[in-house]
Enzyme design. Structure first.
Site, mmCIF file in Angstrom:
data_model
loop_
_atom_site.group_PDB
_atom_site.id
_atom_site.type_symbol
_atom_site.label_atom_id
_atom_site.label_comp_id
_atom_site.label_asym_id
_atom_site.label_seq_id
_atom_site.Cartn_x
_atom_site.Cartn_y
_atom_site.Cartn_z
ATOM 1 N N ARG A 43 0.833 -1.283 -0.017
ATOM 2 C CA ARG A 43 0.071 0.013 -0.068
ATOM 3 C C ARG A 43 0.786 1.330 -0.081
ATOM 4 O O ARG A 43 0.592 2.327 -0.795
ATOM 5 C CB ARG A 43 -0.903 -0.017 1.457
ATOM 6 C CG ARG A 43 -2.037 0.902 1.316
ATOM 7 C CD ARG A 43 -2.958 0.725 2.241
ATOM 8 N NE ARG A 43 -2.411 0.371 3.479
ATOM 9 C CZ ARG A 43 -1.991 1.239 4.446
ATOM 10 N NH1 ARG A 43 -1.928 2.504 4.226
ATOM 11 N NH2 ARG A 43 -1.373 0.865 5.636
ATOM 12 N N CYS A 132 7.950 0.973 24.345
ATOM 13 C CA CYS A 132 8.375 2.620 24.559
ATOM 14 C C CYS A 132 8.516 2.692 25.863
ATOM 15 O O CYS A 132 9.149 3.583 26.564
ATOM 16 C CB CYS A 132 7.516 3.403 23.675
ATOM 17 S SG CYS A 132 5.922 3.019 23.767
ATOM 18 N N SER A 162 1.204 9.398 19.736
ATOM 19 C CA SER A 162 1.974 8.985 18.630
ATOM 20 C C SER A 162 2.250 7.486 18.787
ATOM 21 O O SER A 162 2.826 6.652 17.770
ATOM 22 C CB SER A 162 3.206 9.827 18.474
ATOM 23 O OG SER A 162 3.984 9.791 19.787
ATOM 24 N N HIS A 252 5.982 10.170 26.573
ATOM 25 C CA HIS A 252 5.429 9.292 27.575
ATOM 26 C C HIS A 252 5.881 10.081 28.780
ATOM 27 O O HIS A 252 7.066 10.281 29.116
ATOM 28 C CB HIS A 252 5.764 8.193 27.351
ATOM 29 C CG HIS A 252 5.096 7.166 26.327
ATOM 30 N ND1 HIS A 252 4.217 7.759 25.368
ATOM 31 C CD2 HIS A 252 5.279 5.937 25.764
ATOM 32 C CE1 HIS A 252 3.683 6.961 24.803
ATOM 33 N NE2 HIS A 252 4.602 5.910 24.936
#
Lengths: 348, 348
Positions: A43, A132, A162, A252
């Site tokens: 894609r 993360c 994000s 974060h």
């Protein structure tokens, strides 16, 4: 490419939020690259991406794409990793995988270079990049553990959107605009695209990241718990996590309670340790309102630590506030840093 | 006024974010009022406020304003409370004070009706309404404590901006708009208007609510710690708090870790208790993505509890997620509820 000496590097998931940061980070670090291959799903193939002034065409990832590749950075989802990592390894590449596909595989090192770089020596072709929210926590905890021991961790997270990808970022912005204009908006992605219900994140706090497991914890929470134990080589460490998405684009934050093993440790002992620690920036001066915040951490590779306080009841208990850019130390930078460690340790 | 039976009620701080909610709540509850006096600073006096279809002029608060008043709801800042509460009490009013001025005064009951309504019997004219973030936590903890005991609490908060007043709400909105339009914006109020530095709250998380104390905790954190012990009559309860402001307009969320005293308590035991508890709505069905969120709690008087999990390491440890409208249960509704309890107990 101008470099003739260096490595053939591939980035799989080159058009995603993390893939884009990986390419930027490779450029900023002046990583020794002789060839850069950018790969994606069918894609997204055909897009052009800039690297050091040159335009590189993104190709559809196929097993043959990894012929001649030395280091492949993967960030295209767990199922793609499971399918493509063996193909890349078979062709001689070392895969640094940013998905959860191999993280808990006992044959696969799960690495945060500041904490367990040595584990890279036991790799069998695949190295996993941790989640993360786990990475920034262990970067802050490890220097403390080394000096004073560590017995217990309870973390509550404040996670940016994000981590859920580019489309989720756009949904947060669109929903925020709609609410400010008092217009209706139907969320379709957050909190978890594949889950049944979708909720507003704009001006809200959503206590669900990833889907739920049988024990009531989410997969995100179980990742923090299990990955922390594996990275720190502490299978018996007590770890608990509550993971919450808040309306922040990137960065974060974590409220971390922890207990050390040695007695009579002071806040200034911990500050002294963290001041010297690799990858950590101490921002801890309450009287001048100095503490970490995601808006200040964006675009930086470091993990920021502040608000270190001694618990008022537990002799060995402390609190701290840990912030980092989830796309950088939480993903792209940690992956590139693993690649740099592989070179340093002559493992590639 | 149409009611001839009832009480003469005064609201001090009638034009503020909480004062407005107090007036709305008095109307919604059909509180027995024979006269409503609305008071404010000289600056806000002269405004007209609607109550049950009538327009009431807001007057400047003076000691004489409290002549004939039965119940005075105060929410105009701590210094105003310190000055005006003795004047109101001298004139025969009972003051329900929503500021921190008298909360830790041993002569003043600090009341959450679901928890310690009986303490109202010891009042000497002033009753303190606890801090918003404390109220919702003790509403959730008290029914658990009653049944299973309670030994330890560690809370991390996700607090809305409306706790900082109407101007702070506007700053969050204006700053959010500016960031979405990629325009510059200079914050002047948040995180704490009277403090030296001001930071962006839009798309950010700020680990400072109120100013810092000597021990590194903020006043907000120390309020949660000290008020919880006082309201629950547990001076030796271990309580720790980390208070964080996030970009939410209204509705505080809390990640609460707690330890009970009895052994072998299960999650469904706790769910059963909370299902029956006054003022609590259980929203705890992870498999259907049912959990509390501030966007769903706004405008409601209840405290919403979900994500109840057993800690994976501590036999008696549990986690839960507690959400409530900080302007209602956290302020206006709890104050009006105290006034209703005073009537019920024949104390006014």
């Amino acid at each position: 490419m101008k470099e003739t000496r260096g490595f053939h590097v591939a980035v799989l998931g080159a058009t995603g939020a993390v893939g884009q940061q990986m390419i930027k980070t490779l450029e900023q670090r002046n990583f020794p690259i002789k060839k850069l291959t950018l790969l994606s799903s069918a894609r997204s193939a055909g897009k052009a991406v800039k690297f050091k002034g040159e335009s590189i065409l993104v190709q559809e990832a196929k097993p043959e794409s990894f012929e001649g590749v030395d280091i492949a950075l993967f960030s295209a989802g767990g199922s793609v990793s499971k399918q493509m990592a063996p193909e890349a390894v078979k062709r001689g590449a070392i895969v640094v995988d940013n998905t959860s596909a191999f993280r808990m595989d006992p044959e696969v090192p799960l690495v945060v270079p500041e904490v367990n770089e040595e584990d890279l020596k036991n790799h069998n072709g695949v190295i996993a990049n941790p989640n993360c929210s786990t990475i920034q926590m262990v970067v802050a905890l490890e220097p403390i553990r080394k000096e004073y021991g560590l017995s217990k961790v309870i973390v509550s997270t404040y996670q940016a959107v994000s981590g859920a990808g580019s489309a989720a970022i756009q949904e947060l912005k669109d929903h925020t605009k709609a609410l400010l204009a008092e217009e209706p908006f139907e969320p379709k992605i957050l909190p978890v695209k594949s889950d049944k219900k979708h909720y507003q994140l704009a001006f809200n706090a959503v206590p669900q990241i990833d889907v739920f497991t049988e024990n009531g914890f989410t997969y995100e929470e179980m990742k923090m718990i299990n990955e922390t134990k594996k990275i720190m080589h502490m299978p018996n460490l007590k770890v608990a996590a509550t993971c919450v998405r808040i309306p922040v684009e990137t960065g974060h934050s974590e409220s971390v309670y922890f207990e050390v093993e040695k007695n009579s440790v002071t806040v200034s002992d911990l500050q002294g340790i963290l001041l010297q620690a690799d990858g950590v920036v101490l921002e801890d001066d309450p009287s001048n309102q100095v503490y970490p915040m995601p808006a200040h951490a964006v675009g930086k590779n470091d993990t920021f630590v502040g608000r270190i306080r001694k618990d008022l009841d537990e002799e060995n208990g402390f609190h701290m506030w840990v912030v980092s850019d989830n796309l950088l130390k939480g993903a792209a930078w940690n992956s590139v840093q693993i690649a740099e460690s592989l070179i340093k340790l002559n493992l590639v």
